[in-house]
Design a protein around this motif. Structure first.
Motif, PDB file in Angstrom:
ATOM      1  N   LEU A   1       0.826  -1.208   0.000  1.00 21.95           N
ATOM      2  CA  LEU A   1       0.000   0.000   0.000  1.00 21.95           C
ATOM      3  C   LEU A   1       0.858   1.254   0.000  1.00 21.95           C
ATOM      4  O   LEU A   1       0.561   2.229  -0.705  1.00 21.95           O
ATOM      5  CB  LEU A   1      -0.929   0.005   1.222  1.00 21.95           C
ATOM      6  N   LEU A   2       1.925   1.242   0.772  1.00 21.64           N
ATOM      7  CA  LEU A   2       2.832   2.383   0.798  1.00 21.64           C
ATOM      8  C   LEU A   2       3.522   2.563  -0.554  1.00 21.64           C
ATOM      9  O   LEU A   2       3.678   3.692  -1.032  1.00 21.64           O
ATOM     10  CB  LEU A   2       3.862   2.208   1.914  1.00 21.64           C
ATOM     11  N   ALA A   3       3.909   1.474  -1.189  1.00 23.56           N
ATOM     12  CA  ALA A   3       4.510   1.551  -2.527  1.00 23.56           C
ATOM     13  C   ALA A   3       3.511   2.100  -3.539  1.00 23.56           C
ATOM     14  O   ALA A   3       3.876   2.892  -4.421  1.00 23.56           O
ATOM     15  CB  ALA A   3       5.010   0.177  -2.954  1.00 23.56           C
ATOM     16  N   ALA A   4       2.250   1.702  -3.410  1.00 23.78           N
ATOM     17  CA  ALA A   4       1.219   2.232  -4.305  1.00 23.78           C
ATOM     18  C   ALA A   4       1.045   3.730  -4.097  1.00 23.78           C
ATOM     19  O   ALA A   4       0.898   4.481  -5.077  1.00 23.78           O
ATOM     20  CB  ALA A   4      -0.105   1.500  -4.070  1.00 23.78           C
ATOM     21  N   ALA A   5       1.079   4.177  -2.849  1.00 26.69           N
ATOM     22  CA  ALA A   5       0.968   5.610  -2.567  1.00 26.69           C
ATOM     23  C   ALA A   5       2.152   6.361  -3.164  1.00 26.69           C
ATOM     24  O   ALA A   5       1.984   7.432  -3.766  1.00 26.69           O
ATOM     25  CB  ALA A   5       0.887   5.853  -1.058  1.00 26.69           C
ATOM     26  N   ALA A   6       3.362   5.807  -3.021  1.00 28.26           N
ATOM     27  CA  ALA A   6       4.557   6.456  -3.573  1.00 28.26           C
ATOM     28  C   ALA A   6       4.505   6.499  -5.094  1.00 28.26           C
ATOM     29  O   ALA A   6       4.844   7.520  -5.711  1.00 28.26           O
ATOM     30  CB  ALA A   6       5.814   5.726  -3.099  1.00 28.26           C
ATOM     31  N   ALA A   7       4.075   5.416  -5.723  1.00 32.18           N
ATOM     32  CA  ALA A   7       3.975   5.387  -7.185  1.00 32.18           C
ATOM     33  C   ALA A   7       2.918   6.369  -7.675  1.00 32.18           C
ATOM     34  O   ALA A   7       3.118   7.066  -8.680  1.00 32.18           O
ATOM     35  CB  ALA A   7       3.640   3.971  -7.650  1.00 32.18           C
ATOM     36  N   LEU A   8       1.821   6.435  -6.977  1.00 30.89           N
ATOM     37  CA  LEU A   8       0.766   7.377  -7.350  1.00 30.89           C
ATOM     38  C   LEU A   8       1.240   8.811  -7.186  1.00 30.89           C
ATOM     39  O   LEU A   8       0.941   9.675  -8.020  1.00 30.89           O
ATOM     40  CB  LEU A   8      -0.485   7.115  -6.509  1.00 30.89           C
TER      41      LEU A   8
ATOM     42  N   VAL B   1      -3.278   9.525  -2.562  1.00 32.22           N
ATOM     43  CA  VAL B   1      -1.932   9.336  -2.014  1.00 32.22           C
ATOM     44  C   VAL B   1      -1.986   9.308  -0.485  1.00 32.22           C
ATOM     45  O   VAL B   1      -1.447   8.397   0.154  1.00 32.22           O
ATOM     46  CB  VAL B   1      -0.970  10.435  -2.522  1.00 32.22           C
ATOM     47  N   VAL B   2      -2.630  10.298   0.095  1.00 35.66           N
ATOM     48  CA  VAL B   2      -2.724  10.363   1.560  1.00 35.66           C
ATOM     49  C   VAL B   2      -3.531   9.181   2.086  1.00 35.66           C
ATOM     50  O   VAL B   2      -3.150   8.542   3.079  1.00 35.66           O
ATOM     51  CB  VAL B   2      -3.339  11.707   2.016  1.00 35.66           C
ATOM     52  N   GLY B   3      -4.636   8.856   1.433  1.00 37.08           N
ATOM     53  CA  GLY B   3      -5.478   7.746   1.880  1.00 37.08           C
ATOM     54  C   GLY B   3      -4.742   6.415   1.875  1.00 37.08           C
ATOM     55  O   GLY B   3      -4.827   5.636   2.836  1.00 37.08           O
ATOM     56  N   LEU B   4      -3.994   6.146   0.805  1.00 33.43           N
ATOM     57  CA  LEU B   4      -3.247   4.886   0.737  1.00 33.43           C
ATOM     58  C   LEU B   4      -2.120   4.849   1.767  1.00 33.43           C
ATOM     59  O   LEU B   4      -1.869   3.808   2.384  1.00 33.43           O
ATOM     60  CB  LEU B   4      -2.685   4.674  -0.668  1.00 33.43           C
TER      61      LEU B   4
ATOM     62  N   GLY C   1     -11.028   0.215   3.439  1.00 31.19           N
ATOM     63  CA  GLY C   1     -10.076   1.195   2.935  1.00 31.19           C
ATOM     64  C   GLY C   1      -9.807   1.044   1.446  1.00 31.19           C
ATOM     65  O   GLY C   1      -9.783   2.033   0.699  1.00 31.19           O
ATOM     66  N   LEU C   2      -9.613  -0.181   0.996  1.00 26.71           N
ATOM     67  CA  LEU C   2      -9.372  -0.397  -0.435  1.00 26.71           C
ATOM     68  C   LEU C   2     -10.614  -0.105  -1.270  1.00 26.71           C
ATOM     69  O   LEU C   2     -10.501   0.421  -2.383  1.00 26.71           O
ATOM     70  CB  LEU C   2      -8.889  -1.820  -0.680  1.00 26.71           C
ATOM     71  N   THR C   3     -11.780  -0.433  -0.752  1.00 28.57           N
ATOM     72  CA  THR C   3     -13.010  -0.121  -1.472  1.00 28.57           C
ATOM     73  C   THR C   3     -13.165   1.380  -1.660  1.00 28.57           C
ATOM     74  O   THR C   3     -13.482   1.857  -2.756  1.00 28.57           O
ATOM     75  CB  THR C   3     -14.232  -0.708  -0.740  1.00 28.57           C
ATOM     76  N   VAL C   4     -12.919   2.136  -0.611  1.00 33.57           N
ATOM     77  CA  VAL C   4     -12.989   3.602  -0.710  1.00 33.57           C
ATOM     78  C   VAL C   4     -11.959   4.116  -1.707  1.00 33.57           C
ATOM     79  O   VAL C   4     -12.254   4.983  -2.546  1.00 33.57           O
ATOM     80  CB  VAL C   4     -12.800   4.250   0.682  1.00 33.57           C
ATOM     81  N   ALA C   5     -10.729   3.584  -1.663  1.00 33.29           N
ATOM     82  CA  ALA C   5      -9.681   4.022  -2.593  1.00 33.29           C
ATOM     83  C   ALA C   5     -10.066   3.744  -4.034  1.00 33.29           C
ATOM     84  O   ALA C   5      -9.852   4.586  -4.919  1.00 33.29           O
ATOM     85  CB  ALA C   5      -8.360   3.340  -2.251  1.00 33.29           C
ATOM     86  N   VAL C   6     -10.645   2.590  -4.303  1.00 34.18           N
ATOM     87  CA  VAL C   6     -11.060   2.257  -5.671  1.00 34.18           C
ATOM     88  C   VAL C   6     -12.173   3.182  -6.143  1.00 34.18           C
ATOM     89  O   VAL C   6     -12.151   3.681  -7.278  1.00 34.18           O
ATOM     90  CB  VAL C   6     -11.494   0.773  -5.765  1.00 34.18           C
ATOM     91  N   VAL C   7     -13.144   3.455  -5.289  1.00 39.90           N
ATOM     92  CA  VAL C   7     -14.238   4.356  -5.660  1.00 39.90           C
ATOM     93  C   VAL C   7     -13.696   5.758  -5.943  1.00 39.90           C
ATOM     94  O   VAL C   7     -14.052   6.373  -6.957  1.00 39.90           O
ATOM     95  CB  VAL C   7     -15.333   4.376  -4.565  1.00 39.90           C
ATOM     96  N   VAL C   8     -12.814   6.258  -5.093  1.00 41.31           N
ATOM     97  CA  VAL C   8     -12.222   7.581  -5.306  1.00 41.31           C
ATOM     98  C   VAL C   8     -11.420   7.585  -6.612  1.00 41.31           C
ATOM     99  O   VAL C   8     -11.494   8.535  -7.396  1.00 41.31           O
ATOM    100  CB  VAL C   8     -11.341   8.006  -4.112  1.00 41.31           C
ATOM    101  N   PHE C   9     -10.680   6.553  -6.874  1.00 40.50           N
ATOM    102  CA  PHE C   9      -9.893   6.448  -8.115  1.00 40.50           C
ATOM    103  C   PHE C   9     -10.807   6.459  -9.334  1.00 40.50           C
ATOM    104  O   PHE C   9     -10.536   7.181 -10.305  1.00 40.50           O
ATOM    105  CB  PHE C   9      -9.034   5.175  -8.080  1.00 40.50           C
ATOM    106  N   LEU C  10     -11.873   5.690  -9.295  1.00 46.51           N
ATOM    107  CA  LEU C  10     -12.793   5.647 -10.436  1.00 46.51           C
ATOM    108  C   LEU C  10     -13.488   6.982 -10.649  1.00 46.51           C
ATOM    109  O   LEU C  10     -13.690   7.429 -11.794  1.00 46.51           O
ATOM    110  CB  LEU C  10     -13.823   4.535 -10.252  1.00 46.51           C
ATOM    111  N   VAL C  11     -13.849   7.654  -9.567  1.00 45.60           N
ATOM    112  CA  VAL C  11     -14.439   8.989  -9.682  1.00 45.60           C
ATOM    113  C   VAL C  11     -13.430   9.946 -10.298  1.00 45.60           C
ATOM    114  O   VAL C  11     -13.757  10.775 -11.154  1.00 45.60           O
ATOM    115  CB  VAL C  11     -14.945   9.500  -8.314  1.00 45.60           C
TER     116      VAL C  11
END
Length: 116
Positions: A35-42, A59-62, A102-112
Motif C-alpha cells: 500500500l505504501l509503494a502504491a501511494a509512492a507510485a501514485l 496518495v494520503v489515503g493509501l 479502505g481499499l473499497t474507498v480508494a477504488v471508488v475515489v480512483f474511479l471517480v
C-alpha cells in the motif's frame, strides 16, 4: 490494547502456532508495504492519470491505510500470541475489515477521479 508483558503469561504454545502467527503478521506487513509503494507510485506518476485533489486524497489515503494496517497487524499478532499462551479463543481479525473498507474507498475515489 495488549501489553508486551502479557506475552509472558500462560504457557508456551506449540511452536508451529507461534510461527504461523508470525507468518500471518509478516503477510500483513507486506500488504502495508504494498500500500505504501502504491501511494509512492501514485505520488510520482499519478498526477497524469488522476486530477489534483483526487490525486492528493488517494496518495494520503493509501499512505494512511498502510500505516493503519501495519499498526493493527502488530496488535493482532500480540492478541493472537496472548490467546495462544492462555489457551483462549482467537480474537476476531479486525484488520481484514479495515483493509477491505479502505481499499473499497480508494477504488471508488480512483474511479471517480478517472471519470472527472
Amino acid at each position: 490494547m495488549p501489553r508486551p508483558r502479557d506475552l509472558r503469561s500462560g504457557t508456551d504454545p506449540d511452536p508451529r502456532f507461534t510461527l504461523a502467527n508470525e507468518r500471518t503478521f509478516l503477510a500483513w506487513i507486506r500488504t502495508a508495504l504494498g500500500l505504501l509503494a502504491a501511494a509512492a507510485a501514485l505520488e510520482a506518476f499519478g498526477d497524469r492519470v488522476v486530477p489534483g485533489p483526487v490525486h492528493a486524497a488517494l496518495v494520503v489515503g493509501l499512505a494512511v491505510l498502510a500505516a493503519v494496517v501495519g499498526a493493527t497487524s502488530l496488535v493482532r499478532w500480540m492478541r493472537v500470541e496472548i490467546a495462544l499462551r492462555r489457551r483462549e479463543p482467537l480474537p476476531v481479525p479486525a484488520t481484514t475489515a479495515v483493509l477491505a473498507v479502505g481499499l473499497t474507498v480508494a477504488v471508488v475515489v480512483f474511479l471517480v477521479g478517472l471519470a472527472a
